[in-house]
Design an enzyme around this catalytic site. Structure first.
Site, PDB file in Angstrom:
ATOM      1  N   HIS A  17     -14.969 109.079  97.367  1.00  0.00           N
ATOM      2  CA  HIS A  17     -16.326 109.103  97.917  1.00  0.00           C
ATOM      3  C   HIS A  17     -17.364 108.943  96.801  1.00  0.00           C
ATOM      4  O   HIS A  17     -17.212 109.549  95.732  1.00  0.00           O
ATOM      5  CB  HIS A  17     -16.594 110.430  98.636  1.00  0.00           C
ATOM      6  CG  HIS A  17     -15.764 110.613  99.868  1.00  0.00           C
ATOM      7  ND1 HIS A  17     -15.818 111.734 100.642  1.00  0.00           N
ATOM      8  CD2 HIS A  17     -14.868 109.789 100.484  1.00  0.00           C
ATOM      9  CE1 HIS A  17     -14.984 111.621 101.666  1.00  0.00           C
ATOM     10  NE2 HIS A  17     -14.392 110.446 101.586  1.00  0.00           N
ATOM     11  N   ASP A  21     -20.164 110.331  96.633  1.00  0.00           N
ATOM     12  CA  ASP A  21     -20.846 111.588  96.304  1.00  0.00           C
ATOM     13  C   ASP A  21     -20.066 112.423  95.291  1.00  0.00           C
ATOM     14  O   ASP A  21     -20.525 113.481  94.876  1.00  0.00           O
ATOM     15  CB  ASP A  21     -21.198 112.404  97.566  1.00  0.00           C
ATOM     16  CG  ASP A  21     -19.974 113.033  98.243  1.00  0.00           C
ATOM     17  OD1 ASP A  21     -18.832 112.670  97.881  1.00  0.00           O
ATOM     18  OD2 ASP A  21     -20.173 113.872  99.150  1.00  0.00           O
ATOM     19  N   CYS A  53     -20.028 117.971 100.042  1.00  0.00           N
ATOM     20  CA  CYS A  53     -19.027 117.590 101.043  1.00  0.00           C
ATOM     21  C   CYS A  53     -19.024 118.566 102.216  1.00  0.00           C
ATOM     22  O   CYS A  53     -18.685 118.211 103.340  1.00  0.00           O
ATOM     23  CB  CYS A  53     -17.627 117.590 100.436  1.00  0.00           C
ATOM     24  SG  CYS A  53     -17.497 116.655  98.920  1.00  0.00           S
ATOM     25  N   ASP A  75     -18.622 114.744 105.843  1.00  0.00           N
ATOM     26  CA  ASP A  75     -17.728 113.618 106.077  1.00  0.00           C
ATOM     27  C   ASP A  75     -17.686 113.162 107.531  1.00  0.00           C
ATOM     28  O   ASP A  75     -17.437 111.997 107.828  1.00  0.00           O
ATOM     29  CB  ASP A  75     -16.307 113.981 105.613  1.00  0.00           C
ATOM     30  CG  ASP A  75     -16.232 114.042 104.090  1.00  0.00           C
ATOM     31  OD1 ASP A  75     -17.089 113.392 103.449  1.00  0.00           O
ATOM     32  OD2 ASP A  75     -15.345 114.735 103.564  1.00  0.00           O
TER      33      ASP A  75
END
Lengths: 655, 655
Positions: free
Chosen positions: A463, A465, A637, A344
């Site tokens: 997000h 992802d 992440c 991130d």
């Protein structure tokens, strides 16, 4: 077309002019001709080429005729192909005759000082500055394109210096010149320019924050343009000279900074009021874009954080990394300040010119515990650092929400560097969270990986992802898109129940309460929530199919379940979200889902293996349950990959 | 390509979906198929077309087969070509068979409500809204282009209303709808949408200051989008319906406002958390640009000021105007507050859509005595008014410094509406005066008359109309460029002297001291000043030749002299500047130069007549000496022309 310049002559007079080889001086012969003139003759020094044209643009070479009939609109075009040895040594004489064809009635003389001035760059993109490339003043994309390229010199060659290499007006170490674009000012002619002329380099106010140009001397490098310096007078002494310059980009393109930089070379004549240019040329650079690297590119180095609470995870992660044989760097807690979200805080990418390639880490506005890591650890020789601004507290500005597809072709349009993918609220919705406009504008301004905006605001973290990734594949388009799929999970669980395993439990031996497959299937609220999530993912699936030119066969569904977070009224992964995986070549580091064990095997893992292993992929399931999953993230992440660049050169794109 | 939408079915269940005619619903058949399934069958209601494809995209029409072998990647594509009479009346059933080919083992059902929704505009540019034009969502230039057009509704249909028609959220008079673009929302289907769906119109935040959309009801017009309104829910009652809208532009494009406006139509499904769109389409408008009119276009109305000191001028001007048979409007001193510079305060132009044409006066930031004139006098029905901001005290922001060329073709590139010409300091010079960036950006943003920037800062007043104009011509490119020429003046005076007229005097009987031709010729400072001026004009000549694709034969030199103003160190006309003329068709109103009288004739006037009369032009010399010339302006500065528009439509340009 040669540059044209009008020069007015007068009968009975010599007119002096400075002439730049390659240009054309146009002289009107009719207007200044004396009364009674019928014909005229033009003579000139060696190396001077004259042509006569009338308004119909018929050109007749003067050297094959001795006398011309005078008529309105007759023009003399003068070109010189040899430089002057002394001022005003190239002469053109126009002799006028009246009715008496033997005796001239008047004449006018043009005295030229012929010089070469040329500002040269690597416009043909082979890494070497050529001489007077006809295309140096413009920029064109593609393999048949042209135009020089400027790197944003955002690395740091020496540990001792403060900040990035382009953060001051000095060159502290010779190696830094390798990151810059070479530019040469070539001059030929007599030892000095005639009095009243000067040679000048300039940039426009729009470019001063984009570029800095150093002049190279035997002993030193001097910043001459950029950073408030708009103009610099250049030497013409010695006449046969090369002045070397090195240009660095100061910032990547954004919505305010366009990516072309123009350097102007002018010959100025000083006159009674002020100076006026008699010759101008431009060279154009394009600021090299920042480029992202998709999962299909090979890894160079993987990064993960070490904190007190992820000891078990880290052990499994390291053993996964051993399989990949890729370099692993563990960021210690002293540096990450207990922030594990390596994905991130930063995005790895690169920038490239024909002469040089630099890794560049894009630093997000997130600025949590890891905020000093990119600057203190990554920034170094040939490893640049740049930062985008945006709202700090906005989760959609974290770079788990910034991904890039492998290369695709969409309805005939090629994206050889793939397309950037970001998440946002639904298009045209005035509420909801979006990635900050400054970041979106930055990504758009790079031009070469045209961004796609997906819908990710339905997730608590928000997000992309969390519901998608790409893995390499040997067939079809060279990759598969993996999408999280509640429907596929429900189908799997339904089959388990029908197979007599309804009592099998998820999350056995985990810190959360185990739950039976039949309980999950019977939970109507969870079903409704996942029907909604499936619609959201379907919306993204349809968008990705359209914007990446994908077929259903390019997509693999990965079982997943989501549930509603009461506070945010948005979705969270119900069990570790397998699509949030790390892709290192053929090796996949996948969050261990902790599904029910049927004959000692997890059917969720088996489903993923049977979907991915036929593609030659190697699945490793890593326990991130307490260390990441319960904190709203997963393996992807918590890690990051610096990848090798594309072999494809961005300037060969057709845009 | 049809819009594709993924819908997931489940065995043993009916799934309901809203379907928009023209789209395709994709259903994966393999994934939800029951264990042991070998083959399947698809049946559907009338009006429903199903196709089966596998990953290789082979499509086989389902109606010619009764049973299909099940394999991974099998997809069902569903299209419906008739609207529903009742909710969920279009059905598709997928029946699965196992080894026992006679008995189905399971089935899944898709129930569709088929509707037509279409947002329609005049995308083919014939002035009439068509039905569902496939190109309505994009905009393309040229005769083969497409895309709707929006007028900036900046006129004022009724004297009683305050401000321009687009300055509030009301439509005060029916005639105002004629200035707006018609848009129709068409819906067909059952009387109501199924529960949980709604129809929505929206615009993006970027467009809210560009457009306002009124919904037309039998009794009233309601502003539904624009001016902070981003979204509006639309009725679907009755099912077979046309809702009429009228759209107006709120401002012309500038550097912040791009010229495309997108209106989104969405069908939203309300789900457990929030709404998600199941269908979206866009229509795109382009804001019509503001277009300037060159001297080669016929006049509609001429404007001049009346003040105490210009009585004599006005008398001559009126008698010139009588010849032209063009309407003349004299702005009285009560309105002009002694400001005579009609050219500088405003620029006349127009804007156009297929359905309507509006005159539009562009109001300069100058705001001297005439500042209320455009607003109070010109603004009216079909006569719009718009204003650009910029530094008020900057003379280069006056519109004597804003001209436009006739249509030209430059190296194959066509400019069928000509190119705008403005004056500035030299390119890349950091000092000197420039036209304000806001005005330059406005002119660039109109796109259709790509501006050329000349060098005018060498003049005290600094306007391009001080050294250039265009006149119509029957031959060549349809016009001539006239340039002020000190050289041509010196040649003329030299001939006069050689002809024995050196003692003849300029300015006889004027308020300034007369001066002999020989005195002018002998004044070395004046010569040097004019050599400099000639270089400045030559720089502009070379620029205009290049940027307008002109030859020397397209240019006529008009004798002129300039001298230095001691305070500003810049140039002023030495005698009335003939190139600063008013062009009304073939009639030219030219500043009377007050040259020497030779046999009762002024050789300066004769030179101009002999250059222009062969082109069919009619020269009238008007005495503006004390009223304008001595105040640094001439006839052109003191007048203005509203001209007829081009017959060429701007949207037919290739940009």
């Amino acid at each position: 077309m040669s540059k044209q310049r009008t020069v007015n002559l007068e009968c009975g007079k010599s007119t002096q002019a400075l002439y730049v080889i390659g240009t054309v001086i146009n002289v009107d012969i009719y207007k200044p001709s004396p009364p009674g003139c019928r014909t005229f003759e033009v003579t000139s020094s060696p190396g001077v080429n004259c042509s006569i044209s009338n308004q119909q643009n018929l050109t007749i070479a003067a050297q094959y005729a001795t006398r011309w009939a005078l008529s309105e609109g007759i023009l003399l075009g003068v070109m010189v192909d040899q430089v002057s040895y002394a001022p005003n040594d190239r002469k053109v004489t126009v002799i006028f005759y009246g009715d008496d064809v033997g005796e001239p009635i008047d004449k006018m003389i043009l005295e030229l000082t012929a010089v070469v001035v040329s500002l040269d760059v690597d416009a043909d993109r082979d890494g070497i500055v050529e001489k007077n490339n006809p295309n140096k003043g413009s920029w064109k994309w593609g393999p048949k394109g042209h135009g020089a390229i400027l790197l944003v010199n955002c690395d740091k060659e020496e540990a001792a210096i403060r900040g990035n290499d382009n953060s001051d007006d000095k060159v502290s170490i010779f190696e830094d010149l390798g990151d810059m674009s070479h530019m040469i000012l070539r001059t030929e002619g007599p030892n000095n320019l005639p009095a009243g002329y000067k040679l000048n380099l300039s940039i426009s106010p729009l470019d001063e924050e984009k570029v800095q140009i150093f002049q190279h001397d035997i002993t030193k490098m001097t910043s001459v343009l950029g950073r408030k310096k708009m103009s610099a007078v250049m030497d013409f002494t010695k006449g046969d000279n090369e002045i070397h310059f090195f240009a660095e980009g100061l910032m990547f393109p954004n919505d305010k900074i366009t990516n072309l930089v123009t350097i102007n070379l002018s010959l100025l004549q000083s006159m009674i009021y002020r100076e006026i240019p008699i010759f101008t040329e431009q060279v154009v650079f394009r600021l090299a874009p920042w480029i992202m690297t998709p999962n299909t590119l090979g890894p160079a180095e993987v990064f993960v954080c070490s904190v007190k609470r992820n000891v078990k995870f880290l052990k499994e992660f390291k053993s996964f990394m051993e399989k990949t044989q890729c370099k692993l760097t563990v960021c210690p807690e002293s540096m990450n300040l207990s922030d594990v979200w390596m994905q991130d805080e930063i995005e790895f990418g690169y920038t490239e010119a024909p002469h040089k390639y630099l890794n560049v880490v894009l630093d997000s506005p997130r600025d949590a515990g890891l905020q000093d890591f990119p600057y203190k650890y990554l920034l170094g020789p040939d490893f640049g650092h740049t930062k985008v601004t945006g709202e700090k507290g906005n989760s959609l500005n974290s770079f788990g929400n910034l991904e890039v597809s492998p290369p695709v072709t969409v309805n005939g349009k090629e994206y050889p560097l793939g397309r950037i993918i970001i998440g946002s609220s639904l298009p045209n919705s005035s509420d909801g969270r979006k990635m900050s406009k400054t970041i979106q504008d930055f990504l758009i301004a790079q031009e070469v990986q045209s961004p796609i905006v997906l819908y990710s605001d339905w997730l608590v973290v928000g997000h992309v992802d969390e519901f998608m990734t790409f893995v390499p594949a040997p067939d079809r388009k060279g990759f598969r898109l993996l999408l999280a799929s509640p429907d596929s999970c429900y189908r799997l669980f339904k089959k388990l129940k029908e197979g007599g395993h309804g009592e099998a439990r998820m999350f056995e031996n985990q810190v959360v309460k185990p739950v039976k497959i039949s309980e999950i299937l019977n939970d109507q609220t969870l079903r409704e929530e996942n029907a909604y999530v499936q619609q959201c993912i379907n919306w993204n699936r349809d968008m990705l199919k359209m914007e990446l030119g994908l077929d259903e066969g390019d997509i693999i569904d990965i079982p997943a379940l989501f549930h509603r977070d009461a506070e945010f009224q948005r979705a969270l992964a119900y069990f570790p979200d397998m699509v949030n995986m790390l892709v290192i070549g053929k090796f996949l580091g996948i969050p261990k889902p902790f599904g029910p064990l049927i004959n000692g095997k997890c059917p969720l893992e088996s489903a993923v293996r049977s979907a991915l292993e036929p593609l030659g992929l190697d699945c490793t399931f890593i326990d991130d349950f307490t260390s990441y999953h319960m904190r709203y993230g997963e393996v992807h992440c918590g890690s990051n990959v610096c990848r090798k660049p594309f072999t494809f050169k961005w300037w060969n794109m057709e845009i």
